[in-house]
Design an enzyme around this catalytic site. Structure first.
Site, mmCIF file in Angstrom:
data_model
loop_
_atom_site.group_PDB
_atom_site.id
_atom_site.type_symbol
_atom_site.label_atom_id
_atom_site.label_comp_id
_atom_site.label_asym_id
_atom_site.label_seq_id
_atom_site.Cartn_x
_atom_site.Cartn_y
_atom_site.Cartn_z
ATOM 1 N N GLU A 36 -10.422 -10.874 10.719
ATOM 2 C CA GLU A 36 -9.087 -11.549 10.721
ATOM 3 C C GLU A 36 -9.476 -12.393 9.383
ATOM 4 O O GLU A 36 -10.753 -12.681 9.005
ATOM 5 C CB GLU A 36 -9.009 -12.500 11.755
ATOM 6 C CG GLU A 36 -8.269 -12.301 13.050
ATOM 7 C CD GLU A 36 -7.896 -13.311 13.933
ATOM 8 O OE1 GLU A 36 -7.972 -14.317 13.355
ATOM 9 O OE2 GLU A 36 -7.724 -13.056 15.186
ATOM 10 N N ARG A 93 5.758 4.739 -2.183
ATOM 11 C CA ARG A 93 6.106 6.204 -2.256
ATOM 12 C C ARG A 93 6.938 6.427 -1.163
ATOM 13 O O ARG A 93 7.408 7.663 -0.785
ATOM 14 C CB ARG A 93 4.885 7.111 -2.198
ATOM 15 C CG ARG A 93 4.252 7.138 -3.767
ATOM 16 C CD ARG A 93 2.927 7.745 -3.688
ATOM 17 N NE ARG A 93 1.859 6.988 -3.348
ATOM 18 C CZ ARG A 93 0.471 7.214 -3.256
ATOM 19 N NH1 ARG A 93 0.164 8.484 -3.557
ATOM 20 N NH2 ARG A 93 -0.291 6.465 -2.986
ATOM 21 N N ASP A 167 6.565 16.222 -13.308
ATOM 22 C CA ASP A 167 7.632 16.750 -12.197
ATOM 23 C C ASP A 167 8.763 16.340 -12.575
ATOM 24 O O ASP A 167 9.107 15.378 -13.460
ATOM 25 C CB ASP A 167 6.913 16.181 -10.746
ATOM 26 C CG ASP A 167 6.854 14.890 -10.801
ATOM 27 O OD1 ASP A 167 7.579 14.012 -11.239
ATOM 28 O OD2 ASP A 167 5.884 14.084 -10.086
ATOM 29 N N LYS A 190 7.286 21.824 -10.147
ATOM 30 C CA LYS A 190 6.459 22.092 -9.164
ATOM 31 C C LYS A 190 7.162 21.726 -7.884
ATOM 32 O O LYS A 190 8.145 21.324 -7.510
ATOM 33 C CB LYS A 190 5.316 21.044 -9.368
ATOM 34 C CG LYS A 190 5.467 19.765 -9.060
ATOM 35 C CD LYS A 190 4.302 18.633 -9.193
ATOM 36 C CE LYS A 190 4.698 17.312 -8.817
ATOM 37 N NZ LYS A 190 3.516 16.284 -8.900
#
Length: 310
Positions: A36, A93, A167, A190
């Site tokens: 914790e 993401r 990309d 891609k």
């Protein structure tokens, strides 16, 4: 203003503190036997403008909980305003539903940070710009492009350069950098057969004889960047380099990058890179401490932050 540093990136917090000529606020963040997290702010923060610096990188859940508990401690300590400075925003993401019965975790994390006591968020190069709208509090999303552009101009002076998006999702980012550098840009086409795996299908643009510079926001396993670099070299590029905002670098990413045709990979220190991991010779780290420090100063002074984007 006061600066509180959590444990995910203490070197960056120290650099920001020195840039602002302000000492870090004394705080104890420790673990109980069952792991914790306990936080104790050891200075008076009543009525203060407090900035908490914490990247929610690996171990993402531990670092996120540290941030949340620190925000709660400051809120209960009657801080006037608490700004969560999150150089790397984890879970970004997961910004949309990718299939049935899947979460939008970025929205969930935004809600939790707000409920924990943050009045404002300062971050760098969010994976998706719309994440700013997930928060019901002000969000300042800084950009690494000006830092990258300056470094590229210094290191690639006299070379015939071309900016490349690895990309389709990064086209806007690559175009903005190409515009700053007054050069052409290309796109890597891609596809991802599954999470964490990419296959280069084509290179859109004439890269033959050009020194290609890929621009991206996150390098995780390094597979996509390495595959893209190989594709560029196959298509006749003179060299392939990359500038990436966040070096997640999980698993064997460092070994993969070191063995790749990437001439140089520049990342920021939004995520601390432990020297004990033996980073390869083609990896460089650019500091964002001056950028964060200036943004924090302007937020505290209630002056414009957007001019930092220029």
């Amino acid at each position: 203003m006061k600066i509180v540093a959590c444990n995910s990136n203490l070197p960056l917090a120290d650099a920001v503190s020195k840039a602002l000529h302000l000492p870090l606020t004394t705080a104890i963040i420790r673990r109980f036997a069952d792991m914790e997290i306990h936080v104790e702010i050891q200075e008076n923060v009543r009525g203060e403008d407090v900035f908490v610096i914490q990247s929610t990188c690996f171990p993402a859940n531990d670092n996120l909980m540290e941030l949340l508990i620190t925000l709660d401690a400051l809120r209960r300590g009657s801080a006037r305003r608490v700004t969560a400075v999150i150089p790397y925003f984890g879970y970004a993401r997961q910004d949309r539903k990718t299939g049935p019965r899947t979460p939008i975790s970025a929205k969930l994390v935004a809600n939790i940070i707000t409920e924990a006591g943050a009045n404002r968020v300062l971050t760098l190069d969010l994976h998706a710009g719309q994440i700013q709208g997930f928060f019901d509090i002000p969000v300042d999303n800084l950009y690494g492009a000006p830092l990258f552009a300056r470094d590229i101009q210094e290191r690639f002076a006299g070379r015939d350069i071309m900016v490349v998006s690895p990309d389709a999702g990064g086209v806007a980012r690559a175009r903005a950098t190409a515009s700053r550098l007054a050069c052409d840009f290309a796109i890597i086409d891609k596809r991802r057969p599954r999470a964490g795996v990419s296959e280069v299908m084509n290179v859109i643009g004439d890269v033959e004889g050009r020194h290609c510079i890929m621009i991206d926001d996150i390098v995780d396993s390094g597979g996509s960047l390495c595959n893209a670099a190989e594709a560029l070299i196959r298509h006749g590029a003179a060299s392939a380099s990359a500038y990436v905002s966040h070096g997640v670098l999980s698993g064997k990413a460092l070994e993969r990058i070191g063995a790749s045709p990437i001439e140089t990979l520049a990342i920021t220190d939004s995520i601390h890179l432990d020297p004990a991991r033996n980073p390869p010779a083609n990896l460089r780290v650019l500091t964002i401490a001056p950028l964060l420090a200036e943004a924090m100063r302007r937020i505290s002074d209630e002056t414009s932050v957007s001019s930092l984007f220029d």
